[in-house]
Design a protein around this motif. Structure first.
Motif, PDB file in Angstrom:
ATOM      1  N   LEU A  85       0.834  -1.210   0.000  1.00 26.21           N
ATOM      2  CA  LEU A  85       0.000   0.000   0.000  1.00 26.21           C
ATOM      3  C   LEU A  85       0.865   1.256   0.000  1.00 26.21           C
ATOM      4  O   LEU A  85       0.605   2.210  -0.744  1.00 26.21           O
ATOM      5  CB  LEU A  85      -0.900   0.010   1.244  1.00 26.21           C
ATOM      6  CG  LEU A  85      -2.262  -0.655   1.150  1.00 26.21           C
ATOM      7  CD1 LEU A  85      -2.981  -0.535   2.477  1.00 26.21           C
ATOM      8  CD2 LEU A  85      -3.088  -0.023   0.051  1.00 26.21           C
ATOM      9  N   LEU A  86       1.894   1.259   0.851  1.00 26.26           N
ATOM     10  CA  LEU A  86       2.792   2.415   0.940  1.00 26.26           C
ATOM     11  C   LEU A  86       3.495   2.647  -0.392  1.00 26.26           C
ATOM     12  O   LEU A  86       3.608   3.794  -0.855  1.00 26.26           O
ATOM     13  CB  LEU A  86       3.810   2.179   2.054  1.00 26.26           C
ATOM     14  CG  LEU A  86       4.762   3.347   2.376  1.00 26.26           C
ATOM     15  CD1 LEU A  86       3.975   4.566   2.828  1.00 26.26           C
ATOM     16  CD2 LEU A  86       5.760   2.920   3.456  1.00 26.26           C
ATOM     17  N   ALA A  87       3.962   1.561  -1.018  1.00 29.46           N
ATOM     18  CA  ALA A  87       4.642   1.676  -2.309  1.00 29.46           C
ATOM     19  C   ALA A  87       3.698   2.213  -3.384  1.00 29.46           C
ATOM     20  O   ALA A  87       4.074   3.076  -4.187  1.00 29.46           O
ATOM     21  CB  ALA A  87       5.205   0.313  -2.722  1.00 29.46           C
ATOM     22  N   PHE A  93       2.025   9.246  -5.977  1.00 26.21           N
ATOM     23  CA  PHE A  93       2.248  10.654  -5.626  1.00 26.21           C
ATOM     24  C   PHE A  93       3.264  11.305  -6.563  1.00 26.21           C
ATOM     25  O   PHE A  93       3.115  12.463  -6.953  1.00 26.21           O
ATOM     26  CB  PHE A  93       2.734  10.765  -4.183  1.00 26.21           C
ATOM     27  CG  PHE A  93       2.793  12.175  -3.667  1.00 26.21           C
ATOM     28  CD1 PHE A  93       1.676  12.775  -3.099  1.00 26.21           C
ATOM     29  CD2 PHE A  93       3.959  12.919  -3.762  1.00 26.21           C
ATOM     30  CE1 PHE A  93       1.716  14.079  -2.638  1.00 26.21           C
ATOM     31  CE2 PHE A  93       4.013  14.230  -3.301  1.00 26.21           C
ATOM     32  CZ  PHE A  93       2.880  14.807  -2.733  1.00 26.21           C
ATOM     33  N   PHE A  94       4.297  10.551  -6.925  1.00 24.02           N
ATOM     34  CA  PHE A  94       5.393  11.137  -7.698  1.00 24.02           C
ATOM     35  C   PHE A  94       5.301  10.865  -9.199  1.00 24.02           C
ATOM     36  O   PHE A  94       6.046  11.457  -9.970  1.00 24.02           O
ATOM     37  CB  PHE A  94       6.745  10.611  -7.183  1.00 24.02           C
ATOM     38  CG  PHE A  94       7.110  11.152  -5.829  1.00 24.02           C
ATOM     39  CD1 PHE A  94       7.542  12.461  -5.687  1.00 24.02           C
ATOM     40  CD2 PHE A  94       7.003  10.357  -4.694  1.00 24.02           C
ATOM     41  CE1 PHE A  94       7.874  12.971  -4.446  1.00 24.02           C
ATOM     42  CE2 PHE A  94       7.329  10.859  -3.445  1.00 24.02           C
ATOM     43  CZ  PHE A  94       7.772  12.174  -3.316  1.00 24.02           C
ATOM     44  N   ILE A  95       4.378   9.972  -9.607  1.00 28.82           N
ATOM     45  CA  ILE A  95       4.291   9.652 -11.022  1.00 28.82           C
ATOM     46  C   ILE A  95       3.772  10.847 -11.814  1.00 28.82           C
ATOM     47  O   ILE A  95       2.949  11.629 -11.329  1.00 28.82           O
ATOM     48  CB  ILE A  95       3.378   8.413 -11.239  1.00 28.82           C
ATOM     49  CG1 ILE A  95       3.604   7.824 -12.616  1.00 28.82           C
ATOM     50  CG2 ILE A  95       1.904   8.792 -11.053  1.00 28.82           C
ATOM     51  CD1 ILE A  95       2.888   6.498 -12.826  1.00 28.82           C
ATOM     52  N   ALA A 194      -5.415  10.573  -4.012  1.00 29.33           N
ATOM     53  CA  ALA A 194      -5.493   9.119  -3.914  1.00 29.33           C
ATOM     54  C   ALA A 194      -4.243   8.562  -3.244  1.00 29.33           C
ATOM     55  O   ALA A 194      -4.315   7.645  -2.414  1.00 29.33           O
ATOM     56  CB  ALA A 194      -5.661   8.507  -5.308  1.00 29.33           C
ATOM     57  N   ALA A 195      -3.082   9.123  -3.596  1.00 27.87           N
ATOM     58  CA  ALA A 195      -1.826   8.682  -2.984  1.00 27.87           C
ATOM     59  C   ALA A 195      -1.833   8.920  -1.483  1.00 27.87           C
ATOM     60  O   ALA A 195      -1.409   8.062  -0.699  1.00 27.87           O
ATOM     61  CB  ALA A 195      -0.648   9.419  -3.631  1.00 27.87           C
ATOM     62  N   ALA A 196      -2.323  10.095  -1.077  1.00 26.67           N
ATOM     63  CA  ALA A 196      -2.381  10.415   0.355  1.00 26.67           C
ATOM     64  C   ALA A 196      -3.289   9.442   1.102  1.00 26.67           C
ATOM     65  O   ALA A 196      -2.971   9.002   2.215  1.00 26.67           O
ATOM     66  CB  ALA A 196      -2.874  11.855   0.542  1.00 26.67           C
ATOM     67  N   ILE A 197      -4.415   9.065   0.471  1.00 27.38           N
ATOM     68  CA  ILE A 197      -5.344   8.121   1.105  1.00 27.38           C
ATOM     69  C   ILE A 197      -4.694   6.748   1.246  1.00 27.38           C
ATOM     70  O   ILE A 197      -4.798   6.100   2.294  1.00 27.38           O
ATOM     71  CB  ILE A 197      -6.647   8.033   0.292  1.00 27.38           C
ATOM     72  CG1 ILE A 197      -7.400   9.367   0.358  1.00 27.38           C
ATOM     73  CG2 ILE A 197      -7.535   6.907   0.823  1.00 27.38           C
ATOM     74  CD1 ILE A 197      -8.598   9.445  -0.569  1.00 27.38           C
ATOM     75  N   LEU A 198      -4.002   6.297   0.194  1.00 26.17           N
ATOM     76  CA  LEU A 198      -3.340   4.995   0.246  1.00 26.17           C
ATOM     77  C   LEU A 198      -2.249   4.976   1.317  1.00 26.17           C
ATOM     78  O   LEU A 198      -2.100   4.004   2.054  1.00 26.17           O
ATOM     79  CB  LEU A 198      -2.740   4.648  -1.117  1.00 26.17           C
ATOM     80  CG  LEU A 198      -3.739   4.373  -2.242  1.00 26.17           C
ATOM     81  CD1 LEU A 198      -3.001   4.123  -3.554  1.00 26.17           C
ATOM     82  CD2 LEU A 198      -4.622   3.181  -1.915  1.00 26.17           C
ATOM     83  N   ILE A 199      -1.479   6.056   1.393  1.00 28.32           N
ATOM     84  CA  ILE A 199      -0.426   6.148   2.419  1.00 28.32           C
ATOM     85  C   ILE A 199      -1.057   6.155   3.810  1.00 28.32           C
ATOM     86  O   ILE A 199      -0.545   5.525   4.742  1.00 28.32           O
ATOM     87  CB  ILE A 199       0.445   7.402   2.185  1.00 28.32           C
ATOM     88  CG1 ILE A 199       1.259   7.232   0.892  1.00 28.32           C
ATOM     89  CG2 ILE A 199       1.378   7.639   3.370  1.00 28.32           C
ATOM     90  CD1 ILE A 199       1.978   8.483   0.447  1.00 28.32           C
ATOM     91  N   LEU A 200      -2.192   6.844   3.943  1.00 28.90           N
ATOM     92  CA  LEU A 200      -2.898   6.867   5.227  1.00 28.90           C
ATOM     93  C   LEU A 200      -3.371   5.462   5.602  1.00 28.90           C
ATOM     94  O   LEU A 200      -3.239   5.055   6.764  1.00 28.90           O
ATOM     95  CB  LEU A 200      -4.088   7.821   5.152  1.00 28.90           C
ATOM     96  CG  LEU A 200      -4.972   7.898   6.412  1.00 28.90           C
ATOM     97  CD1 LEU A 200      -4.164   8.375   7.609  1.00 28.90           C
ATOM     98  CD2 LEU A 200      -6.166   8.814   6.178  1.00 28.90           C
ATOM     99  N   PHE A 201      -3.912   4.730   4.633  1.00 34.38           N
ATOM    100  CA  PHE A 201      -4.325   3.345   4.900  1.00 34.38           C
ATOM    101  C   PHE A 201      -3.145   2.517   5.398  1.00 34.38           C
ATOM    102  O   PHE A 201      -3.282   1.713   6.323  1.00 34.38           O
ATOM    103  CB  PHE A 201      -4.913   2.703   3.643  1.00 34.38           C
ATOM    104  CG  PHE A 201      -6.374   2.988   3.432  1.00 34.38           C
ATOM    105  CD1 PHE A 201      -7.313   2.667   4.394  1.00 34.38           C
ATOM    106  CD2 PHE A 201      -6.822   3.569   2.254  1.00 34.38           C
ATOM    107  CE1 PHE A 201      -8.669   2.922   4.208  1.00 34.38           C
ATOM    108  CE2 PHE A 201      -8.161   3.834   2.050  1.00 34.38           C
ATOM    109  CZ  PHE A 201      -9.093   3.509   3.028  1.00 34.38           C
ATOM    110  N   SER A 202      -1.974   2.695   4.772  1.00 33.70           N
ATOM    111  CA  SER A 202      -0.796   1.918   5.180  1.00 33.70           C
ATOM    112  C   SER A 202      -0.356   2.299   6.584  1.00 33.70           C
ATOM    113  O   SER A 202       0.015   1.438   7.390  1.00 33.70           O
ATOM    114  CB  SER A 202       0.350   2.125   4.184  1.00 33.70           C
ATOM    115  OG  SER A 202       0.878   3.430   4.260  1.00 33.70           O
TER     116      SER A 202
END
Length: 213
Positions: A85-87, A93-95, A194-202
């Motif tokens: 998830l973090l990856a 985020f950076f793509i 979306a990236a922030a949400i995924l990082i938050l989930f991780s």
């Protein structure tokens, strides 16, 4: 004992209930549909459908090998799931944002097939999905007095997968209908959200792991 028709209806309902809550795969499905079109979202959901089928089979048929592996290695599976998830989040985020398929073009499932194994792994390493499916199937068996025949278990599992597929197709169709309003600047904002949400989930998953130690 429920009739076959009622089992199918119940399975479809359970498949939607399992898939609908906001989670990493829902976030990825929306982002992928915006960037790659309808079939990009469906491909994302297909991984979850297969994962739900594996977990539902373990619950319905009492496959101890699958449930035993999860329980025995739960910590390591959760850590791997959190890292994935973090990856996903960091990469998104950076793509560099780009609309891979224009709204007036048709996307293809084959062009998005690489996302399927990734969302499959996200699903089967999600402790919430595992325990949620086992809880729901336990409730079904308690309510109907058990699934006495393998045919009934098979019908229920396939129906759950069907309900899950209906959810992902419906969500992808809905998002695809509004993606014509999208440009690369808006996609960039969506990708970062979306990236922030995924990082938050991780982070939440790692916090949960830490709290159980």
């Amino acid at each position: 004992m429920l009739t076959t028709s009622l089992l199918i209806i119940l399975g479809l309902f359970l498949g939607i209930v399992i898939s609908a809550p906001v989670g990493p795969v829902n976030v990825l499905c929306i982002q992928r549909t915006l960037q790659h079109g309808f079939w990009g979202g469906v491909a994302t959901g297909l991984g979850a459908v297969i994962g739900d089928g594996i977990l539902a089979s373990a619950a319905a048929f009492g496959i101890k090998a699958i449930s035993g592996v999860f329980v025995t290695h739960e910590l390591y599976i959760e850590i791997i799931g959190g890292l994935i998830l973090l990856a996903f989040g960091i990469r998104l985020f950076f793509i560099e944002p780009a609309i891979a398929v224009a709204p007036e073009q048709k996307s293809a499932l084959s062009n998005n097939a690489t996302i399927i194994p990734r969302t499959l792994f996200l699903t089967v390493t999600n402790p919430g999905a595992f325990f949620g499916i086992f809880t729901l199937f336990g409730w079904v068996e308690a309510s109907v007095g058990g699934l006495d025949e393998y045919v009934n278990s098979f019908v229920l599992v396939v129906s759950v997968m069907g309900g899950s597929l209906l959810w992902w197709c419906g969500l992808s169709w809905l998002i695809a209908k509004i993606r014509h309003c999208l440009n690369e600047e808006r996609l960039s904002h969506i990708n970062r959200a979306a990236a922030a949400i995924l990082i938050l989930f991780s982070i939440l998953l790692f916090a949960q792991i830490n709290g159980t130690q």
